[in-house]
Design an enzyme around this catalytic site. Sequence first.
Site, short mmCIF file in Angstrom:
data_model
loop_
_atom_site.label_atom_id
_atom_site.label_comp_id
_atom_site.label_asym_id
_atom_site.label_seq_id
_atom_site.Cartn_x
_atom_site.Cartn_y
_atom_site.Cartn_z
N GLY A 277 0.85 -1.19 0.00
CA GLY A 277 0.00 0.00 0.00
C GLY A 277 0.89 1.23 0.00
O GLY A 277 0.96 1.98 -0.96
N ARG A 278 1.62 1.39 1.11
CA ARG A 278 2.42 2.59 1.31
C ARG A 278 3.43 2.81 0.19
O ARG A 278 3.60 3.92 -0.29
CB ARG A 278 3.17 2.47 2.65
CG ARG A 278 3.89 3.73 3.06
CD ARG A 278 4.81 3.46 4.26
NE ARG A 278 4.19 2.74 5.33
CZ ARG A 278 3.60 3.29 6.39
NH1 ARG A 278 3.56 4.60 6.51
NH2 ARG A 278 3.06 2.54 7.33
N TYR A 318 1.69 8.67 15.26
CA TYR A 318 2.86 7.77 15.33
C TYR A 318 4.17 8.53 15.53
O TYR A 318 5.24 7.96 15.32
CB TYR A 318 3.00 6.96 14.03
CG TYR A 318 1.73 6.37 13.48
CD1 TYR A 318 1.11 5.29 14.09
CD2 TYR A 318 1.16 6.89 12.32
CE1 TYR A 318 -0.04 4.74 13.56
CE2 TYR A 318 0.01 6.34 11.78
CZ TYR A 318 -0.59 5.27 12.41
OH TYR A 318 -1.73 4.73 11.88
N CYS A 346 -7.26 22.90 18.06
CA CYS A 346 -7.11 23.33 19.44
C CYS A 346 -6.56 22.25 20.36
O CYS A 346 -7.21 21.87 21.33
CB CYS A 346 -8.45 23.80 19.96
SG CYS A 346 -9.11 25.05 18.88
N1 LLP Z 1 -2.05 -6.01 3.99
C1 LLP Z 1 -2.58 -5.97 5.23
C2 LLP Z 1 -3.31 -7.15 5.73
C3 LLP Z 1 -2.41 -4.83 6.02
O1 LLP Z 1 -2.93 -4.79 7.24
C4 LLP Z 1 -1.70 -3.72 5.51
C5 LLP Z 1 -1.52 -2.49 6.29
C6 LLP Z 1 -1.18 -3.80 4.21
C7 LLP Z 1 -1.37 -4.97 3.49
C8 LLP Z 1 -0.43 -2.68 3.56
O2 LLP Z 1 0.74 -2.37 4.23
P1 LLP Z 1 1.75 -1.28 3.60
O3 LLP Z 1 2.33 -1.89 2.36
O4 LLP Z 1 0.98 -0.07 3.30
O5 LLP Z 1 2.76 -1.06 4.66
N2 LLP Z 1 -1.82 3.98 9.18
C9 LLP Z 1 -0.48 3.46 9.32
C10 LLP Z 1 -0.25 2.22 8.51
C11 LLP Z 1 -1.21 1.10 8.82
C12 LLP Z 1 -0.99 -0.14 8.01
C13 LLP Z 1 -2.08 -1.12 8.25
N3 LLP Z 1 -2.03 -2.32 7.46
C14 LLP Z 1 0.52 4.56 8.96
O6 LLP Z 1 0.09 5.67 8.62
O7 LLP Z 1 1.72 4.37 9.06
#
Ligand code: LLP
Length: 421
Positions: A277-278, A318, A346
């Site tokens: 995702g990221r 975070y 605020c």
């Molecule tokens: N697959 C599953 C089952 C997941 O729970 C996640 C992310 C991904 C894939 C994708 O992970 P990535 O490639 O994006 O690292 N809000 C947090 C990140 C939460 C990630 C949750 N799960 C932040 O802003 O750092």
Amino acid sequence: MDHFLYRNGVLHAEDVPVPEIAAAVGTPFYLYSTATLTRHFRLFDEGLGEMPHLVCYAMKANSNQAVLKLLGDLGAGIDVVSGGEYARAKAAGIPGEKIVFSGVGKTREEMRQALEGGVRQINLESEPEMRALSEVAAAMGVTVPVTVRVNPDVDAKTHEKIATGKKENKFGIPISRASEVYAEAARLPGLEVVGIDVHIGSQLTELQPFRDAYSLVASLTKQLRAEGHEIRRLDLGGGLGIPYERSNTAPPLPVEYCGVIREVLGDLGCEVEIEPGRLIAGNAGILVSKVIWVKHGDDRDFLILDSAMNDLIRPSMYSSYHEIVPVMEPEPGVEHRPYDIVGPVCESGDTFAKDRPMPPLSEGELVAFRSAGAYGAVMSSEYNSRPLVPEVLVKGDDFAVIRARPTFDDIISRDIVPEWL
Ligand code: LLP
């Protein structure tokens, strides 16, 4: 690498000067680059090469319809974790057979929704969920492909709030119990066991935890096959980190990550799915904001921006670092001074950075938060009745608003005052 670069002293998104978009849309706004999204998807797709695979973009990172359509057109599958995400994926034209349904607490309604609309596989995370899915599928007279998410008890070495692969985390079933859970899954009607799922966390900056988890998955594949299960698909989750801070060592590249997958799992004859995702969306987006005031405090100076924690919550939630750059490139050698960079909300937690060295900035000037394309807009809220910020997509010298800023009336009209009040 991304496509937000200075040209002639002005920050551009691909070929469009950022101030031009700010003038058209107003600030703050999220700004995404199609070229970067495309490039990042391809790095994974090409990195896995000849190995049978599907890159299932984890849309929780950025779920705008335009982003989903762009990636869908490139051939991406989508990882969803809620009925809402499933509906968004379908609305963007993603076929059911490319949608993987993950998540630790899927409801029976969500299961039905996925079975009705079509789904590539459902990743199960517990026995109660597995039994419920079996009941739902059997009642509908269908059989659904499933994997079981195993928790390998591996330390992802990331922020504790986004680590998911340790035994104390709520995710998956302990890998030590896989044998009995798979045996039950195989007996239950309506389920077809197709593989194994694992995801150990997000923003991983080393390959070793992946290697450790994937090695355990390789052993488990052999063990489950010996126990009579046809393991033909491995969902390896997401999690590869991005370089938020230029001065830090950069995390491994997608090609290196894909190399680990090929090396550890390549000889099993499985199709692999990954769920980044990221890495796909993070550096494909910036948040553009304006300086409202420069305030000289007793012992520090504050840059008060028109964006706030409700627009980008990662620093408050975070303590995460986002590079913040002026949209007009500073003269070389210009003196930088420390500022606390804050929003107008605020609470003191509405702080993006403390003592951040910045070139001189004054009221009305634009700044950009880098690496804000993932977990930015999707985690935003209307706290303090601040409208959700618009999202804009750039392609070459074109740009389009892909989510409009709501008006105050839009916001207020969602509330319902009961007649008896
Ligand atoms: N697959 C599953 C089952 C997941 O729970 C996640 C992310 C991904 C894939 C994708 O992970 P990535 O490639 O994006 O690292 N809000 C947090 C990140 C939460 C990630 C949750 N799960 C932040 O802003 O750092």
